[in-house]
Design a protein around this motif. Structure first.
Motif, PDB file in Angstrom:
ATOM      1  N   LYS A 531       0.860  -1.183   0.000  1.00  0.00           N
ATOM      2  CA  LYS A 531       0.000   0.000   0.000  1.00  0.00           C
ATOM      3  C   LYS A 531       0.900   1.238   0.000  1.00  0.00           C
ATOM      4  O   LYS A 531       1.733   1.401   0.894  1.00  0.00           O
ATOM      5  CB  LYS A 531      -0.908   0.009   1.226  1.00  0.00           C
ATOM      6  CG  LYS A 531      -1.851   1.201   1.299  1.00  0.00           C
ATOM      7  CD  LYS A 531      -2.735   1.115   2.547  1.00  0.00           C
ATOM      8  CE  LYS A 531      -3.703   2.280   2.604  1.00  0.00           C
ATOM      9  NZ  LYS A 531      -4.573   2.214   3.816  1.00  0.00           N
ATOM     10  N   PRO A 583     -10.765  -7.161   0.178  1.00  0.00           N
ATOM     11  CA  PRO A 583     -11.072  -5.821  -0.361  1.00  0.00           C
ATOM     12  C   PRO A 583     -10.180  -5.404  -1.521  1.00  0.00           C
ATOM     13  O   PRO A 583     -10.604  -4.626  -2.369  1.00  0.00           O
ATOM     14  CB  PRO A 583     -10.882  -4.901   0.849  1.00  0.00           C
ATOM     15  CG  PRO A 583     -10.057  -5.671   1.816  1.00  0.00           C
ATOM     16  CD  PRO A 583     -10.411  -7.106   1.602  1.00  0.00           C
ATOM     17  N   GLN A 598      -6.421   0.245  -7.423  1.00  0.00           N
ATOM     18  CA  GLN A 598      -6.904   1.360  -6.613  1.00  0.00           C
ATOM     19  C   GLN A 598      -8.029   0.838  -5.709  1.00  0.00           C
ATOM     20  O   GLN A 598      -8.986   0.229  -6.191  1.00  0.00           O
ATOM     21  CB  GLN A 598      -7.445   2.483  -7.504  1.00  0.00           C
ATOM     22  CG  GLN A 598      -6.386   3.275  -8.244  1.00  0.00           C
ATOM     23  CD  GLN A 598      -5.626   4.231  -7.324  1.00  0.00           C
ATOM     24  OE1 GLN A 598      -6.107   4.599  -6.256  1.00  0.00           O
ATOM     25  NE2 GLN A 598      -4.430   4.627  -7.755  1.00  0.00           N
ATOM     26  N   SER A 599      -7.909   1.079  -4.403  1.00  0.00           N
ATOM     27  CA  SER A 599      -8.937   0.628  -3.461  1.00  0.00           C
ATOM     28  C   SER A 599      -9.044   1.626  -2.317  1.00  0.00           C
ATOM     29  O   SER A 599      -8.021   1.955  -1.682  1.00  0.00           O
ATOM     30  CB  SER A 599      -8.586  -0.768  -2.920  1.00  0.00           C
ATOM     31  OG  SER A 599      -9.569  -1.202  -2.001  1.00  0.00           O
ATOM     32  N   ASP A 600     -10.251   2.105  -2.062  1.00  0.00           N
ATOM     33  CA  ASP A 600     -10.504   3.077  -0.979  1.00  0.00           C
ATOM     34  C   ASP A 600      -9.570   4.268  -1.055  1.00  0.00           C
ATOM     35  O   ASP A 600      -9.053   4.744  -0.037  1.00  0.00           O
ATOM     36  CB  ASP A 600     -10.389   2.401   0.404  1.00  0.00           C
ATOM     37  CG  ASP A 600     -11.495   1.396   0.647  1.00  0.00           C
ATOM     38  OD1 ASP A 600     -12.592   1.601   0.073  1.00  0.00           O
ATOM     39  OD2 ASP A 600     -11.274   0.426   1.392  1.00  0.00           O
ATOM     40  N   GLY A 601      -9.310   4.735  -2.269  1.00  0.00           N
ATOM     41  CA  GLY A 601      -8.502   5.935  -2.447  1.00  0.00           C
ATOM     42  C   GLY A 601      -7.011   5.716  -2.340  1.00  0.00           C
ATOM     43  O   GLY A 601      -6.239   6.687  -2.355  1.00  0.00           O
ATOM     44  N   SER A 602      -6.566   4.468  -2.209  1.00  0.00           N
ATOM     45  CA  SER A 602      -5.138   4.188  -2.090  1.00  0.00           C
ATOM     46  C   SER A 602      -4.666   3.307  -3.240  1.00  0.00           C
ATOM     47  O   SER A 602      -5.416   2.501  -3.799  1.00  0.00           O
ATOM     48  CB  SER A 602      -4.839   3.482  -0.759  1.00  0.00           C
ATOM     49  OG  SER A 602      -5.155   4.322   0.324  1.00  0.00           O
TER      50      SER A 602
END
Length: 664
Positions: A531, A583, A598-602
């Protein structure tokens, strides 16, 4: 264990599972009982108490719905079944239960005792006095060693004579130098400075707080002698302060030293006034207090009555943080003070335990106990056989405890009456039995009989009060039953469910085999997830990972590099993951060894490796889940067996009354 400190019904709610069996409501002639468990009646008040207690701590709206009531009734029945079984197994007869329940009883009964209300009154009175500080002067008149009654009267007459001189215009401070037996009067002229509640012995404090400024007391008797007290001032308590100080010492017997110290402190004070001066540097260079000069002269927090009066008054005269006092003189030398912090007197709730501890260490504890005994005697019909007690005191006071029982027997005093309490007469034989099981410090004064008689009376009165509360206080009865049943419930669950679920490895394995469908892996994949926390470092990570797949050597190298050079740039995790519901991994293309998600803005950089198809978990991989599920199975099995063993019968009329009572 900590589980046992939780109330019984809360424990039940934690461990019970909603049952899938119908509760038959069978009308029975069980009087006011809500239900019977194997023929044993259960009162509706118990359910009302437990539900009401839970609602008072958690619910915001009053009342309870019909659905909630039915659910709680099921849980309550489940609870009572297990308590019934624990009783049948004799778990309340074990030494462990007896010890733990006795300990709880001792704690639970305290709020209901006479002593508690008296202590609460003293706590409140002490805290109320702490809202004010009193400045007083006194003259002490001590008794001579081994004083007779005549000696005491002579001292009292002297105290009254000096009081008269004060009332006729005499200065108490000058008279203190002349008459006071307090050694400090030669220095402070009897001026005690400001003090507040719990800083003086109780009789002195009581007298001082009844006087207004300018008033003089009658002679006040304490363990030190007689005091004449004059209150000079009364002020609201300013709370606590924290100051730092500079100290310059001198020998009080050496005038030259004192003059040199005075000049030095004046020079230091002048230096402090300069804008460029750093307080901590001045303290380190000049202060002669070795305990504080290396830390800026900082002293602990203190309140009124904790320091010598001159120092204290100088500290409390400062009003602004950082304000510096002019030089002031104490018996230790010359000081300059700087105000660091101030705070008001703490709320009662914060000070309660400290006040209680201090009260129970001083003479107030004896006063409270005397009041308790007096109230108990009046309430429970205590009648002392005065003539018998007087005769016994003459005979038995000189006898040592070790010889007490034999002396009683030799003089045929076993049947001699002592007192009657709630219609029961206690004899000397009861006293000797009590003495056999008790110890007392050898450092005591007075006769043996008087000492042990008073202790015996107090013990019997205390037991009588506790029995009275157990018999007549409904709230305490409910609370006591809650903890009684809670301990039994815990013991049963620990024995039949929790410990068994952990220790029974064969049962775990059998449960696992029969329920293998519960312990299945979904599709899994090896993955390393990075991340990106610092977007400026994203490219650096790409260069190291792009074009690679899941590789332990690569992962370890990446970890070591970023931990050493940019530890806040990334957050990583790796291993074998169930990816369909993950997720991040649920979004990957499993055919690609490197990809960016890209996941939850990261932004995540992902390396993947071997794919593992869905299939059963090994027993070792599922052990924690198996134990949890096996314990649940044991609990449900226990409940089912108890339903057969102890039939449940519910009184529908009382059930409805219970529901209505909860919604009033």
């Amino acid at each position: 264990m900590n589980h046992r400190t939780v109330s019984a019904f809360v424990v039940t709610l934690q461990i019970a599972f909603l049952l899938n069996f119908p509760l038959s409501t069978i009308a029975q002639s069980t009087g006011d009982a809500l239900l019977t468990v194997g023929g044993k009646p259960v009162d509706k008040d118990e359910l009302v108490y437990l539900i009401s207690k839970g609602k008072s701590t958690g619910a915001q709206s009053p009342g309870i719905s019909r659905e909630e009531f039915e659910e709680n009734l099921e849980l309550f029945i489940n609870y009572k079944l297990k308590v019934r079984e624990a009783e049948a197994l004799g778990l309340e007869k074990t030494e462990e239960f007896s010890r733990e329940f006795s300990s709880f009883k001792e704690t639970l009964i305290r709020p209901y005792l006479i002593k508690n209300s008296l202590e609460e009154g003293e706590l409140r009175k002490a805290y109320s006095r702490m809202q004010e500080v009193v400045r007083a002067s006194h003259i002490l008149f001590q008794f001579p060693p081994n004083a007779s009654t005549e000696d005491s009267l002579i001292v009292l007459k002297m105290a009254l004579k000096v009081k008269g001189e004060i009332e006729n215009g005499g200065d108490i401070n000058e008279l203190a130098v002349q008459y006071s037996d307090d050694p400090s009067a030669k220095i402070n002229k009897g001026d005690l400075g400001y003090f507040t509640g719990l800083q003086m012995v109780q009789p002195f404090e009581d007298a001082a707080y009844t006087l207004q400024a300018g008033q003089v007391s009658d002679p006040v008797l304490t363990n030190f002698g007689y005091h004449i007290i004059k209150v000079q001032d009364r002020q609201p308590n300013p709370g606590q302060v924290r100051v730092s100080h500079i100290l310059v010492r001198f020998d009080a017997e050496n005038p030259t030293q004192e003059e040199n110290a005075r000049r030095k402190i004046s020079d230091i004070y002048a230096e402090i006034q300069k804008e460029s001066t750093v307080w901590e540097d001045i303290v380190k260079t000049y202060s002669e207090d070795p305990a504080t000069n290396q830390r800026g002269g900082l002293l602990p927090w203190f309140g009124v009555g904790s320091m010598i009066p001159e120092f204290e008054m100088g500290a409390f005269s400062l009003t602004e943080i950082g304000e510096v006092s002019p030089p002031l003189k104490t018996q230790y030398g010359y000081h300059i003070l700087r105000l660091e912090e101030k705070k008001p007197i703490a709320p009662f709730e914060e000070m309660e335990e400290n006040i209680r501890s201090r009260i129970l260490r001083d003479s107030r504890s004896g006063m409270i106990q005397s009041q308790v005994v007096a109230i108990q005697k009046a309430r429970y019909g205590y009648q002392e056989d005065e003539s018998s007690v007087s005769r016994l005191a003459q005979i038995l006071n000189p006898v040592e405890k070790t010889s007490f029982a034999s002396e009683v027997t030799s003089q045929s005093l076993d049947k001699a009456p002592l007192f009657t309490l709630q219609g029961k007469t206690y004899l000397v034989s009861d006293l000797t039995t009590y003495m056999d099981g008790e110890e007392i410090s050898s450092k005591h004064t007075g006769g043996t009989f008087d000492l042990w008689f008073d202790r015996f009376v107090a013990k019997m009165l205390a037991q009588t009060e506790e029995k009275d509360i157990e018999s007549n206080n409904k709230e305490y009865q409910m609370l006591l039953k809650e903890y009684h049943d809670g301990i039994l419930l815990f013991s049963l669950m620990n024995q039949e469910v929790w410990e068994k679920g952990i220790a029974d490895s064969l049962g775990q394995a059998e449960f696992y085999r029969k329920n293998l469908d519960r312990y299945q892996w979904k599709n899994r994949i090896e993955a390393f997830l990075v991340k990106v926390l610092d977007p400026s470092q994203a490219e650096n990570a790409r260069k190291k990972l792009q074009g690679n797949g899941y590789n332990q050597t690569l992962i370890e190298g990446f970890e070591a590099d970023y931990q050493a050079n940019s530890p806040l740039a990334y957050q990583t995790e790796w291993g074998v993951f169930e990816y369909p519901d993950h997720p991040v991994l649920s979004k990957i293309d499993t055919q690609l060894s490197y990809q960016e998600i890209q996941s939850d803005g990261s932004l995540y950089l992902v390396l993947t490796g071997q794919k593992i198809p869905a299939g059963p978990r090994k027993f070792e991989e599922s052990r924690g889940l198996v134990i949890r599920d096996y314990q649940e199975y044991l609990d449900l099995s226990l409940t089912e067996s108890l339903k057969s063993k102890y039939p449940i019968q519910i009184n529908p009329q009382v059930k409805e009354e219970t529901f209505l009572a909860l919604n009033q």
